[in-house]
Write a protein that holds these residues in place. Structure first.
Motif, PDB file in Angstrom:
ATOM      1  N   LEU A 242       0.834  -1.203   0.000  1.00  0.00           N
ATOM      2  CA  LEU A 242       0.000   0.000   0.000  1.00  0.00           C
ATOM      3  C   LEU A 242       0.872   1.257   0.000  1.00  0.00           C
ATOM      4  O   LEU A 242       0.546   2.246  -0.671  1.00  0.00           O
ATOM      5  N   ASP A 243       1.962   1.212   0.729  1.00  0.00           N
ATOM      6  CA  ASP A 243       2.876   2.352   0.764  1.00  0.00           C
ATOM      7  C   ASP A 243       3.463   2.617  -0.616  1.00  0.00           C
ATOM      8  O   ASP A 243       3.596   3.771  -1.044  1.00  0.00           O
ATOM      9  N   ASP A 244       3.788   1.551  -1.332  1.00  0.00           N
ATOM     10  CA  ASP A 244       4.330   1.697  -2.684  1.00  0.00           C
ATOM     11  C   ASP A 244       3.300   2.336  -3.621  1.00  0.00           C
ATOM     12  O   ASP A 244       3.652   3.168  -4.472  1.00  0.00           O
ATOM     13  N   ILE A 245       2.042   1.953  -3.472  1.00  0.00           N
ATOM     14  CA  ILE A 245       0.977   2.545  -4.291  1.00  0.00           C
ATOM     15  C   ILE A 245       0.861   4.030  -4.001  1.00  0.00           C
ATOM     16  O   ILE A 245       0.723   4.860  -4.911  1.00  0.00           O
ATOM     17  N   ALA A 246       0.900   4.406  -2.719  1.00  0.00           N
ATOM     18  CA  ALA A 246       0.801   5.821  -2.348  1.00  0.00           C
ATOM     19  C   ALA A 246       1.940   6.630  -2.957  1.00  0.00           C
ATOM     20  O   ALA A 246       1.723   7.730  -3.480  1.00  0.00           O
ATOM     21  N   ALA A 247       3.143   6.097  -2.918  1.00  0.00           N
ATOM     22  CA  ALA A 247       4.294   6.798  -3.501  1.00  0.00           C
ATOM     23  C   ALA A 247       4.106   6.968  -5.004  1.00  0.00           C
ATOM     24  O   ALA A 247       4.460   8.012  -5.578  1.00  0.00           O
ATOM     25  N   GLN A 248       3.522   5.960  -5.647  1.00  0.00           N
ATOM     26  CA  GLN A 248       3.281   6.039  -7.085  1.00  0.00           C
ATOM     27  C   GLN A 248       2.258   7.118  -7.415  1.00  0.00           C
ATOM     28  O   GLN A 248       2.430   7.886  -8.364  1.00  0.00           O
ATOM     29  N   VAL A 249       1.190   7.206  -6.627  1.00  0.00           N
ATOM     30  CA  VAL A 249       0.166   8.241  -6.865  1.00  0.00           C
ATOM     31  C   VAL A 249       0.771   9.634  -6.718  1.00  0.00           C
ATOM     32  O   VAL A 249       0.523  10.524  -7.546  1.00  0.00           O
ATOM     33  N   LEU A 250       1.570   9.839  -5.691  1.00  0.00           N
ATOM     34  CA  LEU A 250       2.218  11.131  -5.506  1.00  0.00           C
ATOM     35  C   LEU A 250       3.079  11.483  -6.715  1.00  0.00           C
ATOM     36  O   LEU A 250       3.035  12.609  -7.225  1.00  0.00           O
ATOM     37  N   ALA A 251       3.853  10.522  -7.193  1.00  0.00           N
ATOM     38  CA  ALA A 251       4.727  10.769  -8.351  1.00  0.00           C
ATOM     39  C   ALA A 251       3.914  11.095  -9.595  1.00  0.00           C
ATOM     40  O   ALA A 251       4.281  11.991 -10.372  1.00  0.00           O
ATOM     41  N   GLU A 252       2.809  10.397  -9.789  1.00  0.00           N
ATOM     42  CA  GLU A 252       1.961  10.632 -10.963  1.00  0.00           C
ATOM     43  C   GLU A 252       1.393  12.046 -10.989  1.00  0.00           C
ATOM     44  O   GLU A 252       1.159  12.609 -12.066  1.00  0.00           O
ATOM     45  N   HIS A 253       1.173  12.634  -9.804  1.00  0.00           N
ATOM     46  CA  HIS A 253       0.577  13.970  -9.721  1.00  0.00           C
ATOM     47  C   HIS A 253       1.600  15.068  -9.451  1.00  0.00           C
ATOM     48  O   HIS A 253       1.219  16.227  -9.239  1.00  0.00           O
ATOM     49  N   GLY A 254       2.880  14.713  -9.438  1.00  0.00           N
ATOM     50  CA  GLY A 254       3.905  15.711  -9.179  1.00  0.00           C
ATOM     51  C   GLY A 254       3.831  16.298  -7.784  1.00  0.00           C
ATOM     52  O   GLY A 254       4.259  17.434  -7.550  1.00  0.00           O
ATOM     53  N   ALA A 255       3.284  15.524  -6.836  1.00  0.00           N
ATOM     54  CA  ALA A 255       3.146  15.971  -5.445  1.00  0.00           C
ATOM     55  C   ALA A 255       4.262  15.354  -4.600  1.00  0.00           C
ATOM     56  O   ALA A 255       4.890  14.367  -4.990  1.00  0.00           O
ATOM     57  N   LYS A 256       4.464  15.927  -3.435  1.00  0.00           N
ATOM     58  CA  LYS A 256       5.489  15.439  -2.519  1.00  0.00           C
ATOM     59  C   LYS A 256       4.818  14.809  -1.296  1.00  0.00           C
ATOM     60  O   LYS A 256       3.726  15.216  -0.890  1.00  0.00           O
ATOM     61  N   PRO A 257       5.483  13.830  -0.689  1.00  0.00           N
ATOM     62  CA  PRO A 257       4.950  13.251   0.551  1.00  0.00           C
ATOM     63  C   PRO A 257       5.230  14.179   1.726  1.00  0.00           C
ATOM     64  O   PRO A 257       6.285  14.818   1.780  1.00  0.00           O
ATOM     65  N   ASN A 258       4.283  14.273   2.643  1.00  0.00           N
ATOM     66  CA  ASN A 258       4.568  15.044   3.858  1.00  0.00           C
ATOM     67  C   ASN A 258       4.796  14.145   5.074  1.00  0.00           C
ATOM     68  O   ASN A 258       5.175  14.644   6.135  1.00  0.00           O
ATOM     69  N   PHE A 259       4.591  12.844   4.933  1.00  0.00           N
ATOM     70  CA  PHE A 259       4.888  11.926   6.034  1.00  0.00           C
ATOM     71  C   PHE A 259       6.342  11.448   5.978  1.00  0.00           C
ATOM     72  O   PHE A 259       7.011  11.377   7.002  1.00  0.00           O
ATOM     73  N   LEU A 260       6.805  11.113   4.784  1.00  0.00           N
ATOM     74  CA  LEU A 260       8.134  10.527   4.627  1.00  0.00           C
ATOM     75  C   LEU A 260       9.208  11.497   5.133  1.00  0.00           C
ATOM     76  O   LEU A 260       9.331  12.620   4.644  1.00  0.00           O
ATOM     77  N   GLY A 261       9.952  11.052   6.142  1.00  0.00           N
ATOM     78  CA  GLY A 261      11.006  11.878   6.716  1.00  0.00           C
ATOM     79  C   GLY A 261      10.543  12.818   7.805  1.00  0.00           C
ATOM     80  O   GLY A 261      11.376  13.455   8.474  1.00  0.00           O
ATOM     81  N   TYR A 262       9.231  12.928   8.027  1.00  0.00           N
ATOM     82  CA  TYR A 262       8.718  13.831   9.065  1.00  0.00           C
ATOM     83  C   TYR A 262       9.114  13.276  10.436  1.00  0.00           C
ATOM     84  O   TYR A 262       8.653  12.214  10.842  1.00  0.00           O
ATOM     85  N   GLY A 263       9.983  13.993  11.134  1.00  0.00           N
ATOM     86  CA  GLY A 263      10.462  13.508  12.424  1.00  0.00           C
ATOM     87  C   GLY A 263      11.168  12.169  12.330  1.00  0.00           C
ATOM     88  O   GLY A 263      11.284  11.452  13.323  1.00  0.00           O
ATOM     89  N   GLY A 264      11.612  11.829  11.110  1.00  0.00           N
ATOM     90  CA  GLY A 264      12.270  10.548  10.895  1.00  0.00           C
ATOM     91  C   GLY A 264      11.336   9.423  10.497  1.00  0.00           C
ATOM     92  O   GLY A 264      11.775   8.257  10.393  1.00  0.00           O
ATOM     93  N   PHE A 265      10.062   9.723  10.223  1.00  0.00           N
ATOM     94  CA  PHE A 265       9.124   8.664   9.837  1.00  0.00           C
ATOM     95  C   PHE A 265       9.593   8.039   8.519  1.00  0.00           C
ATOM     96  O   PHE A 265       9.880   8.754   7.550  1.00  0.00           O
ATOM     97  N   PRO A 266       9.630   6.692   8.430  1.00  0.00           N
ATOM     98  CA  PRO A 266      10.302   6.048   7.297  1.00  0.00           C
ATOM     99  C   PRO A 266       9.414   5.646   6.124  1.00  0.00           C
ATOM    100  O   PRO A 266       9.862   4.897   5.253  1.00  0.00           O
ATOM    101  N   ALA A 267       8.184   6.133   6.057  1.00  0.00           N
ATOM    102  CA  ALA A 267       7.286   5.672   4.998  1.00  0.00           C
ATOM    103  C   ALA A 267       6.437   6.825   4.466  1.00  0.00           C
ATOM    104  O   ALA A 267       6.425   7.927   5.013  1.00  0.00           O
ATOM    105  N   THR A 268       5.705   6.531   3.386  1.00  0.00           N
ATOM    106  CA  THR A 268       4.882   7.543   2.722  1.00  0.00           C
ATOM    107  C   THR A 268       3.527   7.704   3.389  1.00  0.00           C
ATOM    108  O   THR A 268       2.957   8.799   3.407  1.00  0.00           O
ATOM    109  N   ILE A 269       2.983   6.607   3.919  1.00  0.00           N
ATOM    110  CA  ILE A 269       1.694   6.637   4.613  1.00  0.00           C
ATOM    111  C   ILE A 269       1.829   5.921   5.944  1.00  0.00           C
ATOM    112  O   ILE A 269       2.833   5.249   6.212  1.00  0.00           O
ATOM    113  N   CYS A 270       0.805   6.051   6.785  1.00  0.00           N
ATOM    114  CA  CYS A 270       0.694   5.252   8.004  1.00  0.00           C
ATOM    115  C   CYS A 270      -0.360   4.174   7.771  1.00  0.00           C
ATOM    116  O   CYS A 270      -1.440   4.463   7.242  1.00  0.00           O
ATOM    117  N   THR A 271      -0.052   2.953   8.166  1.00  0.00           N
ATOM    118  CA  THR A 271      -0.996   1.843   8.062  1.00  0.00           C
ATOM    119  C   THR A 271      -1.153   1.221   9.445  1.00  0.00           C
ATOM    120  O   THR A 271      -0.217   0.626   9.971  1.00  0.00           O
TER     121      THR A 271
END
Length: 278
Positions: free
Chosen positions: A40-69
């Motif tokens: 699911l995280d991989d899908i989220a990263a793909q959607v962001l890339a398709e829309h030219g958007a950036k993740p706001n979770f990845l790296g936030y305070g060291g968080f290691p993923a694009t979404i929370c599950t």
């Protein structure tokens, strides 16, 4: 300081919100037995890339993923990985965010994996989602922040109790302001704490991420050694729903709902603001 947005800035947040809505659509469809949370995280990263958007979770305070599950008794901040394989009967919260032109959106939904869910879990999820919409409906010009908290808590407390005898409104976490950053003032409780006063007045340009989190037992939680994953203390399962909402001169606009919140708000007698991107 509470950040007040211009109509142009709200339009950019709406663009980010539509990306989050698409992440939710695609990941919810993929949340089937046998899938891993990393899938699911991989899908989220793909959607962001398709829309030219950036993740706001990845790296936030060291968080290691694009979404929370967050699965079952995990309330929030579950980290996607290859080891967590979804199975029929699981209750899964997908929390996602996006940045477009420097402006943020953030939302969560809870979905059922497969079949065979107990009626108490179906009701838990319904109550959590509907309490979110009660809070959104209270986001009206002239109200104060506490009116949103009161609407959420009142809705929950008026529902028939589950077999466990209580709904636990998680107290350690809540909603927040959002805009040029993901987490901003003001902090929004999902219950009324009279010690905190009434909070700021709601005025056009204010944007909030409203997010009730409810368990079938205790409201108390603890954080696992990974320093992110939040679980209920008693192992009771939890649901989590969230939308980013802008208050405009024409009313609330649900930035992360595909229709801007029009259908759900209309059922509550509230007219959603026009969509700036329509």
């Amino acid at each position: 300081m509470v950040e007040i947005k211009t109509p142009g800035q709200i339009a950019k947040m709406r663009a980010a919100g539509l990306v989050v809505a698409e992440i939710h659509r695609r990941t919810a469809e993929a949340a089937v037995p046998g899938a891993t949370t990393k899938d699911l995280d991989d899908i989220a990263a793909q959607v962001l890339a398709e829309h030219g958007a950036k993740p706001n979770f990845l790296g936030y305070g060291g968080f290691p993923a694009t979404i929370c599950t967050s699965v079952n008794d995990v309330v929030v901040h579950g980290i996607p990985d290859r080891k967590t394989v979804l199975k029929s009967g699981d209750l899964l919260s997908i929390d996602a965010g996006a940045i477009v032109d420097g402006w943020h959106a953030d939302a969560a939904l809870t979905v059922f994996v497969g079949e065979g869910h107990a009626p108490r879990l179906v009701e838990l999820n319904r109550v959590t989602e509907e309490s979110l919409w009660a809070g959104i409906a209270a986001m009206r010009k002239g109200n104060r922040l506490v009116d949103v908290s009161r609407a959420i808590e009142t809705y929950i407390r008026r529902q028939p109790l589950p077999e466990s005898g209580r709904y636990g409104i998680v107290e350690q976490y809540g909603g927040h302001g959002i805009g040029s950053e993901m987490h901003m003032d003001p902090h929004l409780l999902n219950y009324v704490d009279r010690r905190r006063g009434r909070g700021p007045r709601l005025i056009p340009g204010l944007c909030l991420a409203i997010e009730p989190m409810i368990s079938l037992g205790t409201p108390d939680t603890h954080v696992l050694p990974d320093e992110w994953t939040v679980k209920t203390n008693d192992g009771s399962w939890a649901a989590h729903w969230e939308h980013s909402v802008a208050l405009t001169e024409q009313g609330p606009l649900v930035l992360t709902a595909p229709d801007g919140g029009r259908e759900k708000l209309a059922a509550l007698g509230v007219t959603a603001a026009p969509d700036p991107l329509a």
